[in-house]
Design a protein around this motif. Structure first.
Motif, PDB file in Angstrom:
ATOM      1  N   HIS A 150       4.090  -1.190  -1.219  1.00  0.00           N
ATOM      2  CA  HIS A 150       4.440  -2.427  -2.351  1.00  0.00           C
ATOM      3  C   HIS A 150       3.295  -2.522  -2.451  1.00  0.00           C
ATOM      4  O   HIS A 150       2.541  -3.303  -2.368  1.00  0.00           O
ATOM      5  N   PRO A 151       2.992  -3.049  -3.654  1.00  0.00           N
ATOM      6  CA  PRO A 151       2.628  -4.129  -4.665  1.00  0.00           C
ATOM      7  C   PRO A 151       1.799  -5.328  -3.850  1.00  0.00           C
ATOM      8  O   PRO A 151       0.841  -5.857  -3.873  1.00  0.00           O
ATOM      9  N   ARG A 152       2.767  -6.041  -3.261  1.00  0.00           N
ATOM     10  CA  ARG A 152       3.234  -7.281  -3.109  1.00  0.00           C
ATOM     11  C   ARG A 152       2.163  -7.275  -1.230  1.00  0.00           C
ATOM     12  O   ARG A 152       1.149  -8.244  -1.232  1.00  0.00           O
ATOM     13  N   GLY A 153       2.258  -5.979  -0.712  1.00  0.00           N
ATOM     14  CA  GLY A 153       1.467  -6.222   0.684  1.00  0.00           C
ATOM     15  C   GLY A 153       0.712  -5.280   0.413  1.00  0.00           C
ATOM     16  O   GLY A 153      -0.035  -4.970   1.692  1.00  0.00           O
ATOM     17  N   ALA A 154       0.172  -4.696  -0.392  1.00  0.00           N
ATOM     18  CA  ALA A 154      -1.084  -3.223   0.058  1.00  0.00           C
ATOM     19  C   ALA A 154      -1.820  -4.336   0.195  1.00  0.00           C
ATOM     20  O   ALA A 154      -3.181  -3.712   1.433  1.00  0.00           O
ATOM     21  N   ARG A 155      -2.668  -5.882  -0.466  1.00  0.00           N
ATOM     22  CA  ARG A 155      -3.586  -6.157   0.061  1.00  0.00           C
ATOM     23  C   ARG A 155      -3.544  -6.561   1.660  1.00  0.00           C
ATOM     24  O   ARG A 155      -5.167  -6.774   2.532  1.00  0.00           O
ATOM     25  N   HIS A 156      -2.984  -6.903   2.286  1.00  0.00           N
ATOM     26  CA  HIS A 156      -2.553  -7.103   3.389  1.00  0.00           C
ATOM     27  C   HIS A 156      -3.021  -6.422   4.865  1.00  0.00           C
ATOM     28  O   HIS A 156      -3.382  -6.433   5.627  1.00  0.00           O
ATOM     29  N   LEU A 157      -2.733  -5.017   4.372  1.00  0.00           N
ATOM     30  CA  LEU A 157      -2.794  -3.542   4.999  1.00  0.00           C
ATOM     31  C   LEU A 157      -4.274  -3.666   4.953  1.00  0.00           C
ATOM     32  O   LEU A 157      -5.496  -2.825   5.622  1.00  0.00           O
ATOM     33  N   VAL A 158      -4.843  -3.372   3.267  1.00  0.00           N
ATOM     34  CA  VAL A 158      -6.551  -3.659   3.239  1.00  0.00           C
ATOM     35  C   VAL A 158      -7.539  -4.214   3.915  1.00  0.00           C
ATOM     36  O   VAL A 158      -8.584  -4.404   4.223  1.00  0.00           O
ATOM     37  N   ASP A 159      -7.124  -5.810   3.966  1.00  0.00           N
ATOM     38  CA  ASP A 159      -7.606  -6.704   4.907  1.00  0.00           C
ATOM     39  C   ASP A 159      -6.492  -7.763   5.669  1.00  0.00           C
ATOM     40  O   ASP A 159      -5.599  -8.825   4.874  1.00  0.00           O
ATOM     41  N   PRO A 160      -6.336  -7.415   6.519  1.00  0.00           N
ATOM     42  CA  PRO A 160      -5.353  -7.548   7.174  1.00  0.00           C
ATOM     43  C   PRO A 160      -5.382  -9.414   8.028  1.00  0.00           C
ATOM     44  O   PRO A 160      -4.230  -9.545   8.972  1.00  0.00           O
ATOM     45  N   ALA A 161      -6.656  -9.601   8.276  1.00  0.00           N
ATOM     46  CA  ALA A 161      -6.348 -11.289   8.818  1.00  0.00           C
ATOM     47  C   ALA A 161      -5.865 -11.830   8.398  1.00  0.00           C
ATOM     48  O   ALA A 161      -4.784 -12.848   9.825  1.00  0.00           O
ATOM     49  N   HIS A 187       8.567  -5.449  -0.201  1.00  0.00           N
ATOM     50  CA  HIS A 187       9.539  -4.136   0.263  1.00  0.00           C
ATOM     51  C   HIS A 187      10.120  -3.683  -0.561  1.00  0.00           C
ATOM     52  O   HIS A 187      11.027  -3.595  -1.792  1.00  0.00           O
ATOM     53  N   PHE A 188       9.846  -2.170  -0.926  1.00  0.00           N
ATOM     54  CA  PHE A 188      10.720  -2.008  -1.323  1.00  0.00           C
ATOM     55  C   PHE A 188      10.868  -0.155  -0.766  1.00  0.00           C
ATOM     56  O   PHE A 188      11.220  -0.281   0.963  1.00  0.00           O
ATOM     57  N   CYS A 189      12.362   0.655  -1.254  1.00  0.00           N
ATOM     58  CA  CYS A 189      13.188   1.587  -0.404  1.00  0.00           C
ATOM     59  C   CYS A 189      12.600   2.854  -1.534  1.00  0.00           C
ATOM     60  O   CYS A 189      12.531   2.331  -2.304  1.00  0.00           O
ATOM     61  N   ILE A 190      13.381   4.075  -0.682  1.00  0.00           N
ATOM     62  CA  ILE A 190      12.633   4.995  -1.152  1.00  0.00           C
ATOM     63  C   ILE A 190      13.799   5.690  -0.441  1.00  0.00           C
ATOM     64  O   ILE A 190      14.795   6.575   0.147  1.00  0.00           O
ATOM     65  N   TRP A 191      14.076   6.294  -1.898  1.00  0.00           N
ATOM     66  CA  TRP A 191      15.605   7.476  -2.430  1.00  0.00           C
ATOM     67  C   TRP A 191      14.599   8.851  -1.982  1.00  0.00           C
ATOM     68  O   TRP A 191      13.521   9.660  -2.279  1.00  0.00           O
ATOM     69  N   ASP A 192      15.829   9.665  -1.156  1.00  0.00           N
ATOM     70  CA  ASP A 192      15.030  10.923  -0.912  1.00  0.00           C
ATOM     71  C   ASP A 192      16.410  11.421  -1.562  1.00  0.00           C
ATOM     72  O   ASP A 192      17.765  11.900  -1.161  1.00  0.00           O
ATOM     73  N   GLN A 193      16.087  12.619  -2.862  1.00  0.00           N
ATOM     74  CA  GLN A 193      17.853  12.993  -3.005  1.00  0.00           C
ATOM     75  C   GLN A 193      18.331  14.235  -2.715  1.00  0.00           C
ATOM     76  O   GLN A 193      19.256  14.724  -2.550  1.00  0.00           O
TER      77      GLN A 193
END
Length: 316
Positions: free
Chosen positions: A95-106, A164-170
């Motif tokens: 998710h766009p709001r979560g990406a930076r926290h995994l690049v720099d998890p401090a 948070h996102f959810c993922i749809w599997d058709q």
């Protein structure tokens, strides 16, 4: 602890992450003939379970094209950096709001330590491995991703967390729901089907947003929900109603005890009583001691999330 896997058909396998107890948190393999995606990766210690599951299914590390995390809470994403090192062809999807926290998890680590304390954090999660920014793909609301011969749809689903996102599997008409569609442990299934309740863990619980997200998921008339806690459930319309009713019940408890000097204790007691009564009405015949043990950690964490909402609502 015995690590289990459940194969659901349609190329979807739920692997027990090994967190705390059997079948508390799931990681999913999404298989296609030439590529595999991982959806949810648990904590650092889950990496060995996932790699072992891939090996048992005869899949190679180079076949894993994507690691997808619904949000960056550590029972969902804590092992992402470790697995990215082991899976050289994988792109991390976040998710766009979560990406930076995994690049720099401090900052992420500091936040989790503040909730759980250092002792619990060190025992359960350990050092977070940063993910190289060039291996990260951000998915906006409505974006699609191709994994092998299947297409996945991503929808922004705040309420449990804003990242948070959810993922749809058709192909299977199912959502990978993270924590948006709540918690449903297979040990609490009865002849009436799954028993479900909301996840309001710290720190971004928003009841109205969560209800809206549940309703958004139901617009697809899903056949299945693939929950992180734990596994695939059907009977989605009944469970959606139970979820929304549960969210409103937790708000009611929060409002009732909002000004109590013993607020935390009152909310925890009220929530546990409600869950115990609901489980018994659903036909759960587990011993009282074991049932309380199953629910206690979620009650504690849900209460912390509700308290944070009470203290910060209207300030976001």
């Amino acid at each position: 602890m015995t690590i289990t896997a459940r194969e659901y058909g349609g190329g979807i396998i739920a692997v027990d992450s090994g967190l705390l107890r059997r079948e508390m948190a799931a990681c999913y393999l999404l298989e296609t003939p030439r590529q595999v995606a991982l959806i949810e990766v648990g904590c650092n210690s889950s990496a060995s379970q996932i790699l072992g599951a891939l090996e048992r299914r005869g899949r190679h590390a180079q076949e894993v094209s994507h690691i997808i995390v619904t949000h960056v809470h550590l029972d969902h994403a804590g092992g992402a950096g470790t697995l990215m090192k082991a899976l050289p062809e994988a792109t991390l999807v976040v998710h766009p709001r979560g990406a930076r926290h995994l690049v720099d998890p401090a900052q992420l680590e500091a936040g989790v330590r503040s909730v759980y304390g250092d002792e619990v954090y060190d025992a359960q999660y350990g050092h977070l491995v940063p993910v190289p920014e060039e291996r990260v793909r951000i998915m906006q609301d409505g974006d699609t991703l191709t994994v092998g011969n299947r297409e996945l749809l991503f929808r922004d689903t705040p309420g449990h967390a804003r990242h948070h996102f959810c993922i749809w599997d058709q192909q299977t008409r199912g959502w990978f729901t993270g924590d948006t569609f709540g918690i449903s442990y297979r040990q609490l299934d009865t002849v009436r089907g799954p028993f479900i309740f909301p996840a309001t863990t710290p720190v971004q619980f928003d009841p109205q947003a969560l209800i809206a997200s549940v309703n958004l998921l139901m617009e697809q008339s899903p056949r299945f929900m693939y929950l992180t806690h734990f596994g695939r459930v059907g009977d989605t319309w009944r469970l959606a109603e139970d979820m929304i009713r549960g969210i409103r019940k937790l708000v009611e408890l929060a409002e009732r005890y909002a000004r109590s000097p013993t607020r935390r204790q009152e909310i925890e007691t009220g929530m546990l009583d409600w869950l115990l009564q609901s489980a018994r009405a659903h036909g759960v015949d587990m011993s009282q001691e074991r049932l309380v043990g199953f629910l206690q950690m979620d009650v504690i964490l849900n209460t912390r999330g509700i308290e944070y909402w009470l203290d910060h609502r209207g300030t976001a």
